[in-house]
Enzyme design. Structure first.
Site, PDB file in Angstrom:
ATOM      1  CB  ALA A  17     -18.915 -19.956  34.209  1.00 16.16           C
ATOM      2  CB  SER A  39     -17.529  -5.255  35.177  1.00 19.72           C
ATOM      3  OG  SER A  39     -16.596  -4.204  35.267  1.00 19.72           O
ATOM      4  CB  VAL A  47      -5.635 -19.663  33.649  1.00 21.61           C
ATOM      5  CG1 VAL A  47      -5.140 -18.272  33.947  1.00 21.61           C
ATOM      6  CG2 VAL A  47      -6.317 -20.264  34.874  1.00 21.61           C
ATOM      7  CE  LYS A  78      -6.339 -33.187  28.631  1.00 18.36           C
ATOM      8  NZ  LYS A  78      -6.959 -32.416  29.734  1.00 18.36           N
ATOM      9  N   PRO A  96      -5.036 -41.921  29.905  1.00 18.69           N
ATOM     10  CG  PRO A  96      -5.289 -44.085  29.028  1.00 18.69           C
ATOM     11  CD  PRO A  96      -4.810 -43.338  30.254  1.00 18.69           C
ATOM     12  CG  LEU A 334     -13.911 -20.269  39.068  1.00 15.31           C
ATOM     13  CD1 LEU A 334     -12.921 -19.133  38.856  1.00 15.31           C
ATOM     14  CD2 LEU A 334     -13.191 -21.534  39.495  1.00 15.31           C
ATOM     15  CB  ILE A 347     -14.533 -26.414  30.858  1.00 18.46           C
ATOM     16  CG1 ILE A 347     -13.744 -25.099  30.811  1.00 18.46           C
ATOM     17  CG2 ILE A 347     -15.550 -26.474  29.716  1.00 18.46           C
ATOM     18  CD1 ILE A 347     -12.938 -24.873  29.555  1.00 18.46           C
TER      19      ILE A 347
END
Length: 499
Positions: A17, A39, A47, A78, A96, A334, A347
């Site tokens: 992000a 940090s 992930v 993908k 799809p 998040l 994303i």
């Protein structure tokens, strides 16, 4: 320069992000200083590996060469997501990217497919999706808009990649455009007494980073948006009860397929995401029905190859900040909200938040009407994605575990209940406000999980039966021939790697 113009932006937090925001803002804005503080001791979730097609637009906006991106991030292509055991154990269907068939007589293709199904001679729905067919065959080819009428014109795709490597890739681009990175933990947040706006963040070594606009990419904790400004959080866990995930990479044992797999199990679901050098795996589960040790055992038992990383256990709650933008702080990723990665939207929601910010980019007056509009549109988008994810849980006949018994009987958001009711009656699907998921996506899940309409659009009956059969056969043949001529997914990746 406009005396009210934003001159300094501070991005709090790195990861996907933070570096997406820094890369996009540095690319689109001139005369603005951008600092990013992160940090290494805190780390990132890291992930997220699967995406949806909208990421192509983000990369193009930044002028990213696709081949370089694929080499730098270990990406694969993908074409969609395969769902296993969702409607009931033993079921398998494919969601799809792209479309099914083609519109006829001004109507969506599926109305004619349902009519032919009732006549008793329809082919499986996936036969009319170039994405589903190519994915099953392990083939890939980029869309070709220059060939009108070709199935390649309806193909769409996204990527599966290493999120950590993507963040580093964007970091290099952002720093090349002048973004300054500061390493350190934030210990204090300074605010203006009169307005409550954030003025600066102070690091543990005493350095202060001041700014006009702050982008909170600090993850679940929401350092600025929640811990400082108390924007609040709306809990959606009564609809999406999974609140844990354990993720682990394993060795690749075969050629990567051009799709992600999501397999429903007793206490949640597992993901499998094939990359060039490894396979990403995870188990999303509800801690009320499964503890962390049992979750890890379940995940390890399903790995294709030898584990390559230590397990990463995440704790979360589905929901949305009541304000994604408050005063001079905009939360992304998040920090703004969380929806589990079932449809690979994390994303995208970062990307759309950045795009929305640029559309409503403020000056130092921070017009409240713009902020309110941003928050309304953010809520609408999250609620639409939320409903689509809930559909996967609610549209099930599984009765083998407490989680699935809860999901199949839970009360639904009114917006989702209405959409399902309309489809059950006459097969109609509506796309509101140019929402993220198209009619194709809704059809894939509704049909794939056993929800069928009682009838279809009345105008679908105006096409003579022989003509309907002729057209459907022609579309299926075109799909088959196109897939037969496509190169393998691995051949495409090898060509890019050698370039």
């Amino acid at each position: 320069m406009d005396p009210l113009a934003i001159r300094r932006i501070v991005v709090v937090g790195g990861g996907t992000a933070g570096w997406m925001a820094a890369a996009a803002l540095s690319h689109m804005l001139t005369g603005v200083e951008i600092d990013l503080v992160e940090s290494e001791a805190i780390g990132t979730v890291g992930v997220g590996e699967a995406t949806i097609p909208h990421i192509l637009y983000f990369n193009r906006l930044l002028g990213i060469d696709e081949a370089e991106f694929i080499r730098q991030t270990g990406a694969t292509f993908k074409l969609g997501i395969e769902f296993v055991d969702w409607g009931r154990i033993g079921d398998r269907y494919f969601h799809p990217f792209g479309t099914y068939g083609q519109e006829m007589e001004g109507l969506h293709f599926h109305h004619f497919w349902y009519r032919q199904t009732r006549l008793g001679h329809a082919l499986p729905l996936d036969r009319f999706s170039i994405g589903a067919q190519a994915a099953a065959a392990g083939r890939f080819q980029r869309p070709d808009q220059a060939r009108p009428g070709s199935p390649l014109g309806t193909l769409n795709y996204a990527y599966q990649f290493d999120a950590g490597r993507y963040a580093r890739f964007l970091r290099e681009r952002a720093e090349a455009r002048g973004v300054r990175r500061s390493e350190g933990r934030i210990t204090t947040v300074r605010r203006a007494a009169e307005t409550g706006h954030v003025e600066a963040v102070v690091l543990e070594d005493g350095r202060a980073l001041g700014g006009d606009l702050f982008i909170d990419c600090s993850g679940f904790r929401g350092l600025l948006i929640d811990q400082t400004l108390a924007a609040g959080f709306e809990d959606w866990s009564h609809w999406l009860p999974c609140d844990r995930a354990v993720a682990r990479a394993c060795a690749r044992v075969d050629a990567p397929m051009p799709y992600t797999r999501a397999t429903a199990v007793a206490a949640g679901w597992r993901w499998r995401i094939p990359l060039q050098a490894r396979t990403g795996n995870g188990f999303v589960y509800c801690s009320h029905y499964c503890d962390d040790e049992a979750a890890l055992r379940s995940l390890d038992a399903a790995l294709d190859g030898e584990p390559l990383s230590n397990p990463n256990v995440l704790r979360f709650k589905a929901g949305l900040r009541r304000k994604a933008w408050d005063r001079n702080v905009v939360a992304l990723g998040l920090a703004a909200g969380f929806l589990e990665p079932l449809e690979s939207t994390s994303i995208h929601l970062i990307q759309s938040g950045i795009a929305r910010l640029l559309t409503n980019f403020p000056d130092r007056c921070f017009n409240q009407h713009d902020i309110d509009y941003y928050n309304r549109r953010t809520r609408i988008e999250y609620e639409q994605v939320r409903d689509f994810i809930i559909l996967h849980y609610a549209a099930t006949t599984r009765d083998d575990s407490s989680l699935w018994r809860h999901c199949r009987t839970m009360a639904l958001p009114a917006s989702l209940a209405e959409r399902i009711a309309i489809f059950r009656e006459n097969g109609r699907l509506y796309r509101h406000d140019n929402e993220l998921f198209s009619e194709t996506s809704w059809l894939a899940v509704l049909h794939g999980q056993g929800i069928a309409p009682k009838r279809q659009h009345p105008l679908a009956h105006q096409l003579p039966e022989q003509e309907l059969d002729r057209r459907m056969a022609h579309i299926a043949r075109a799909m088959d021939l196109t897939v037969e001529r496509m190169p393998s997914h691995q051949d495409i990746l090898d060509t890019i790697a050698g370039g």
